[in-house]
Design a protein around this motif. Structure first.
Motif, mmCIF file in Angstrom:
data_model
loop_
_atom_site.group_PDB
_atom_site.id
_atom_site.type_symbol
_atom_site.label_atom_id
_atom_site.label_comp_id
_atom_site.label_asym_id
_atom_site.label_seq_id
_atom_site.Cartn_x
_atom_site.Cartn_y
_atom_site.Cartn_z
ATOM 1 N N ILE A 161 42.660 77.006 18.881
ATOM 2 C CA ILE A 161 43.654 77.307 17.853
ATOM 3 C C ILE A 161 43.716 78.808 17.576
ATOM 4 O O ILE A 161 44.791 79.378 17.371
ATOM 5 C CB ILE A 161 43.337 76.531 16.553
ATOM 6 N N GLY A 162 42.566 79.466 17.587
ATOM 7 C CA GLY A 162 42.522 80.883 17.242
ATOM 8 C C GLY A 162 42.464 81.822 18.425
ATOM 9 O O GLY A 162 42.116 82.990 18.251
ATOM 10 N N ARG A 163 42.810 81.337 19.633
ATOM 11 C CA ARG A 163 42.619 82.175 20.821
ATOM 12 C C ARG A 163 43.540 83.407 20.843
ATOM 13 O O ARG A 163 43.217 84.411 21.479
ATOM 14 C CB ARG A 163 42.811 81.347 22.092
ATOM 15 N N ASP A 164 44.701 83.338 20.159
ATOM 16 C CA ASP A 164 45.621 84.474 20.160
ATOM 17 C C ASP A 164 45.548 85.284 18.863
ATOM 18 O O ASP A 164 46.316 86.238 18.684
ATOM 19 C CB ASP A 164 47.062 83.978 20.359
ATOM 20 N N ALA A 165 44.662 84.889 17.971
ATOM 21 C CA ALA A 165 44.560 85.566 16.677
ATOM 22 C C ALA A 165 43.618 86.765 16.774
ATOM 23 O O ALA A 165 42.844 86.913 17.728
ATOM 24 C CB ALA A 165 44.065 84.594 15.611
ATOM 25 N N ASP A 166 43.696 87.619 15.761
ATOM 26 C CA ASP A 166 42.796 88.774 15.699
ATOM 27 C C ASP A 166 41.362 88.290 15.507
ATOM 28 O O ASP A 166 41.078 87.573 14.545
ATOM 29 C CB ASP A 166 43.191 89.668 14.530
ATOM 30 N N PRO A 167 40.453 88.654 16.405
ATOM 31 C CA PRO A 167 39.088 88.120 16.329
ATOM 32 C C PRO A 167 38.382 88.420 15.005
ATOM 33 O O PRO A 167 37.703 87.568 14.453
ATOM 34 C CB PRO A 167 38.366 88.795 17.505
ATOM 35 N N GLU A 168 38.566 89.649 14.501
ATOM 36 C CA GLU A 168 37.872 90.010 13.272
ATOM 37 C C GLU A 168 38.412 89.225 12.081
ATOM 38 O O GLU A 168 37.656 88.728 11.234
ATOM 39 C CB GLU A 168 38.015 91.512 13.016
ATOM 40 N N ALA A 169 39.733 89.082 12.014
ATOM 41 C CA ALA A 169 40.335 88.308 10.924
ATOM 42 C C ALA A 169 39.933 86.841 11.020
ATOM 43 O O ALA A 169 39.678 86.183 10.002
ATOM 44 C CB ALA A 169 41.857 88.443 10.966
ATOM 45 N N THR A 170 39.868 86.328 12.245
ATOM 46 C CA THR A 170 39.459 84.936 12.445
ATOM 47 C C THR A 170 38.029 84.723 11.971
ATOM 48 O O THR A 170 37.716 83.728 11.297
ATOM 49 C CB THR A 170 39.587 84.549 13.930
ATOM 50 N N SER A 171 37.142 85.659 12.329
ATOM 51 C CA SER A 171 35.747 85.531 11.914
ATOM 52 C C SER A 171 35.616 85.545 10.399
ATOM 53 O O SER A 171 34.852 84.764 9.821
ATOM 54 C CB SER A 171 34.909 86.660 12.518
ATOM 55 N N ARG A 172 36.383 86.436 9.732
ATOM 56 C CA ARG A 172 36.327 86.481 8.269
ATOM 57 C C ARG A 172 36.788 85.164 7.662
ATOM 58 O O ARG A 172 36.192 84.659 6.705
ATOM 59 C CB ARG A 172 37.197 87.635 7.742
ATOM 60 N N GLY A 173 37.841 84.599 8.234
ATOM 61 C CA GLY A 173 38.353 83.326 7.721
ATOM 62 C C GLY A 173 37.349 82.200 7.882
ATOM 63 O O GLY A 173 37.147 81.397 6.959
ATOM 64 N N TYR A 174 36.708 82.155 9.028
ATOM 65 C CA TYR A 174 35.742 81.079 9.256
ATOM 66 C C TYR A 174 34.449 81.287 8.474
ATOM 67 O O TYR A 174 33.769 80.311 8.140
ATOM 68 C CB TYR A 174 35.451 80.929 10.747
ATOM 69 N N ARG A 175 34.117 82.542 8.167
ATOM 70 C CA ARG A 175 32.962 82.757 7.292
ATOM 71 C C ARG A 175 33.230 82.177 5.905
ATOM 72 O O ARG A 175 32.349 81.578 5.288
ATOM 73 C CB ARG A 175 32.641 84.252 7.193
ATOM 74 N N ALA A 176 34.471 82.351 5.424
ATOM 75 C CA ALA A 176 34.837 81.739 4.146
ATOM 76 C C ALA A 176 34.790 80.218 4.250
ATOM 77 O O ALA A 176 34.316 79.529 3.338
ATOM 78 C CB ALA A 176 36.229 82.204 3.724
ATOM 79 N N GLY A 177 35.260 79.693 5.379
ATOM 80 C CA GLY A 177 35.196 78.246 5.593
ATOM 81 C C GLY A 177 33.771 77.741 5.673
ATOM 82 O O GLY A 177 33.469 76.628 5.223
ATOM 83 N N GLN A 178 32.888 78.576 6.240
ATOM 84 C CA GLN A 178 31.482 78.192 6.305
ATOM 85 C C GLN A 178 30.874 77.999 4.924
ATOM 86 O O GLN A 178 30.054 77.101 4.716
ATOM 87 C CB GLN A 178 30.674 79.269 7.044
ATOM 88 N N ILE A 179 31.270 78.852 3.986
ATOM 89 C CA ILE A 179 30.721 78.722 2.635
ATOM 90 C C ILE A 179 31.097 77.368 2.043
ATOM 91 O O ILE A 179 30.263 76.675 1.449
ATOM 92 C CB ILE A 179 31.230 79.873 1.740
ATOM 93 N N ALA A 180 32.351 76.978 2.235
ATOM 94 C CA ALA A 180 32.797 75.682 1.718
ATOM 95 C C ALA A 180 32.103 74.528 2.434
ATOM 96 O O ALA A 180 31.634 73.574 1.801
ATOM 97 C CB ALA A 180 34.315 75.559 1.867
ATOM 98 N N SER A 181 31.999 74.606 3.766
ATOM 99 C CA SER A 181 31.385 73.502 4.509
ATOM 100 C C SER A 181 29.885 73.430 4.244
ATOM 101 O O SER A 181 29.303 72.338 4.196
ATOM 102 C CB SER A 181 31.659 73.653 6.013
ATOM 103 N N ALA A 182 29.229 74.596 4.049
ATOM 104 C CA ALA A 182 27.805 74.588 3.709
ATOM 105 C C ALA A 182 27.585 73.944 2.351
ATOM 106 O O ALA A 182 26.605 73.224 2.136
ATOM 107 C CB ALA A 182 27.260 76.014 3.710
ATOM 108 N N GLY A 183 28.508 74.210 1.421
ATOM 109 C CA GLY A 183 28.422 73.544 0.121
ATOM 110 C C GLY A 183 28.542 72.041 0.248
ATOM 111 O O GLY A 183 27.837 71.283 -0.435
ATOM 112 N N LEU A 184 29.407 71.598 1.149
ATOM 113 C CA LEU A 184 29.572 70.156 1.352
ATOM 114 C C LEU A 184 28.314 69.534 1.945
ATOM 115 O O LEU A 184 27.896 68.441 1.556
ATOM 116 C CB LEU A 184 30.772 69.903 2.273
ATOM 117 N N VAL A 185 27.666 70.239 2.891
ATOM 118 C CA VAL A 185 26.410 69.740 3.460
ATOM 119 C C VAL A 185 25.329 69.671 2.380
ATOM 120 O O VAL A 185 24.550 68.717 2.317
ATOM 121 C CB VAL A 185 25.946 70.631 4.635
ATOM 122 N N SER A 186 25.260 70.681 1.521
ATOM 123 C CA SER A 186 24.270 70.683 0.442
ATOM 124 C C SER A 186 24.489 69.503 -0.495
ATOM 125 O O SER A 186 23.537 68.839 -0.918
ATOM 126 C CB SER A 186 24.351 71.991 -0.353
#
Length: 410
Positions: A161-186
């Motif tokens: 899905i993110g293969r044509d997106a800006d890598p740095e912007a994609t990483s920032r977005g998924y880091r934010a998503g990680q916070i939410a998903s880590a909260g769900l695991v907790s």
């Protein structure tokens, strides 16, 4: 109904100690990938996880009922000292695997301890074998594969899905998503694992005649168990966080998000069904699946093999320790006292050993951590399952960061 006796009080305290060790042993399940990718600072991550573990403890009691009345037969003549012996076996195994930095299962340590102590004290009729198979063993085998497959598919999808997106912007977005998903695991971890201690305490109260058979955990039990696992989580099991975040595979934000989301979905669904599965195995399986899902990633199979060996040994090893302590505890007051003294001595020795090479929030992400986990690089195998998935969801093209200690393969 009887009042809480001194022995039942000791069992309750010991159960809460186990719950505490469960918390710091399993902090890595929710936060290892979030810390390793830099989505959250280590101390912030464990504080967030601790709060959500406490909240999750109030969401369900289905797993607690599996422990208190499903695996062990309440009417078999089991006594509080048997439960005490089982808890000592589980605590010792938890601390040994924490010292080794191995993400083994706290849940299976508890099950093994209870089963081993019950078999020695009252015999095979004290254990519901069908419940052990259906609600412990089958989930133990299936859950890591299910979570790993989900994480592999999700990882490949996120990269496509993110293969044509800006890598740095994609990483920032998924880091934010990680916070939410880590909260769900907790949240899921609190829902599943805190309930196991609730079930043990409730079982002790039932065997002591304090509450009626088949009772749900009292509110004070829920609060105390949730608080103990939250405190243990906040302490942070940095050794295991290091192994999960750095020792299995190189985690990028997309992979961390996929791994945590797959693990949370698996744990929450199992908790609803009353399956007392191992959150450690689920989360480890997800991390391995995320490693297999990214082209060029390296899964360090030596570390994975040590983890699987620890999983296989956990239930019988904790059971053997608990069986020995149960033989002593059955001798009366002096036996219970001896078990308590020996347990404290073992804990003191392990703590002393851990201080020789401490792992803290300050060095948990050091690159040298991979070596300390006993890992070596290994090439990702292209097995039948991986090849079949690749035919449906091809690995994304493009450069990826290879592991520092092993060659990457496409």
């Amino acid at each position: 109904m009887e009042h809480i006796t001194l022995l039942i009080g000791i069992v309750i305290v010991t159960a809460l100690v186990f719950d505490f060790t469960n918390g710091f042993h399993d902090t890595a399940n929710a936060m290892a990938t979030t810390i390793s990718t830099g989505a959250l600072k280590p101390k912030t991550a464990v504080a967030m996880s601790a709060v959500l573990n406490l909240v999750g403890a109030f969401l369900s009691v289905e797993v607690a009922k599996t422990i208190s009345g499903g695996i062990i037969d309440e009417s078999s003549g089991i006594k509080p000292e048997v439960i005490f012996a089982g808890l000592v076996g589980a605590i010792v195994w938890n601390l040994l695997t924490w010292l080794a930095g191995l993400p083994s299962s706290s849940s299976h340590a508890l099950f093994g301890g209870l089963i081993g102590a019950t078999l020695v004290s009252v015999g095979a009729h004290g254990v519901h074998g069908d419940a052990v198979v259906m609600k412990v063993l089958i989930p133990a085998v299936a859950a890591p594969f299910v979570a790993g497959l989900a994480a592999m598919l999700a990882t490949r999808l996120t990269y496509r899905i993110g293969r044509d997106a800006d890598p740095e912007a994609t990483s920032r977005g998924y880091r934010a998503g990680q916070i939410a998903s880590a909260g769900l695991v907790s949240l899921a971890h609190g829902t599943n694992d805190a309930q196991k201690t609730m079930g043990v305490i409730t079982l002790a109260l039932i065997t002591g005649g304090v509450v009626a058979p088949h009772s749900d955990p009292p509110l004070w039990v829920i609060v105390s168990a949730g608080s103990a696992i939250a405190l243990g989580t906040y302490i942070g099991g940095w050794r295991i966080i290091r192994t999960m975040g750095k020792g299995i595979t190189d985690i990028q934000p997309q992979q961390g998000f996929a791994a945590q989301t797959g693990a949370a979905a698996t744990i929450l669904a199992s908790s609803h069904l009353g399956f007392a599965l191992s959150t450690t195995q689920v989360c480890s399986g997800s991390v391995m699946g995320a490693g297999l899902g990214r082209s060029g990633a390296v899964v360090r199979w030596s570390t994975a093999g040590r983890m699987v060996a620890a999983w296989a040994f956990t239930l019988p090893a904790a059971g053997l320790v608990a069986a020995g302590t149960a033989l002593l505890a059955d001798q009366g007051t002096w036996g219970v006292t001896t078990v308590a003294v020996l347990g404290l001595a073992v804990c003191a020795v392990i703590r002393t050993a851990s201080r020789r090479k401490p792992v803290t929030s300050a060095n948990v992400n050091d690159d040298g951590a991979v070596a300390t986990a006993g890992t070596v690089g290994a090439v990702e195998p292209q097995g039948a399952v991986t090849a079949a998935i690749a035919a449906v969801i091809p690995p994304p093209a493009g450069p990826v960061a290879p592991a520092t200690d092993a060659p990457a393969t496409a």
